[in-house]
Design a protein around this motif. Sequence first.
Motif, short mmCIF file in Angstrom:
data_model
loop_
_atom_site.label_atom_id
_atom_site.label_comp_id
_atom_site.label_asym_id
_atom_site.label_seq_id
_atom_site.Cartn_x
_atom_site.Cartn_y
_atom_site.Cartn_z
N ASP A 194 0.84 -1.18 0.00
CA ASP A 194 0.00 0.00 0.00
C ASP A 194 0.89 1.24 0.00
N PRO A 195 1.00 1.97 -1.12
CA PRO A 195 1.93 3.10 -1.20
C PRO A 195 1.53 4.28 -0.33
N THR A 196 0.29 4.32 0.15
CA THR A 196 -0.12 5.44 0.99
C THR A 196 0.56 5.40 2.36
N LYS A 197 0.98 4.22 2.80
CA LYS A 197 1.63 4.11 4.10
C LYS A 197 3.00 4.81 4.09
N GLY A 198 3.78 4.55 3.04
CA GLY A 198 5.07 5.21 2.92
C GLY A 198 4.91 6.71 2.74
N PHE A 199 3.90 7.11 1.99
CA PHE A 199 3.65 8.53 1.78
C PHE A 199 3.22 9.22 3.07
N HIS A 220 -5.67 10.49 -12.03
CA HIS A 220 -4.88 11.64 -12.46
C HIS A 220 -3.41 11.24 -12.51
N TRP A 221 -2.57 12.13 -13.06
CA TRP A 221 -1.15 11.79 -13.29
C TRP A 221 -0.39 11.62 -11.99
N SER A 222 -0.63 12.48 -11.03
CA SER A 222 0.11 12.44 -9.76
C SER A 222 -0.54 11.45 -8.80
N CYS A 230 1.51 4.82 -9.44
CA CYS A 230 2.24 4.78 -10.70
C CYS A 230 3.66 5.30 -10.50
N ALA A 231 4.65 4.53 -10.93
CA ALA A 231 6.04 4.95 -10.82
C ALA A 231 6.30 6.14 -11.75
N VAL A 232 7.30 6.92 -11.42
CA VAL A 232 7.62 8.10 -12.22
C VAL A 232 9.12 8.21 -12.37
#
Length: 212
Positions: A131-136, A171-173, A177-179
């Motif tokens: 879950d990427p929201t945890k790191g964020f 949306h893009w951000s 999605c990796a960037v």
Amino acid sequence: MADTDSTPSPTCATCSKTEAVGGSPLQKCGGCRTTFYCSKDCQKADWKSHKTACKKSDSTNSGTKRNGNGTFQSSKATMEAMLGLNTTTWLHNRPEMEVYTLLIDSYRMRVEDEYSFRGDVDDDSIYGGGDPTKGFRRFLLKAEKRPGVLPSWWNAEKRNACIAKGDSKDHWSTLHCAVEKSDVQEHYKNPSMPMQLRMLAEEIIGTNVMAS
């Protein structure tokens, strides 16, 4: 007669693969700029053995010294002067949604750099499959501890709204999605934008991506 002055073709430091004629070129390590890899997987696999020499080379070539928390203060000050920004006030006086977007993209840029330059992958990131929201969320909590970095209107409610925006995939951000550097430059139409996002992340996290 053989050409004895020809320069040997670079090879991948991990698998010894050479550049194929007409194929994709090998990529240099972003830290030392002298070691080549054919893929991110090979760079990640070699990082444990390469990192010591890489950091020594990076420190020697940059002409800067690390301070106590591992940041490159002189180069950071130089880049701030060149770009005309102050990372401690960069988010101030911007619309709320723009602040959210820049925080999300700064974090995504940092995750990409840690994977590319150091081979580090957190389980709760786009690369780790969690879950990427945890790191964020951890990233935002660190930002809240940095005096003056976030706008005065920032609070727990705004933090949750920012995380919700990052969790959205329409949306893009998006955190899902990796960037990469080229993606950021193209999206923002600004060649210096990756550096600006990286410097914001360094201000928040407290270390340069190449620090231990």
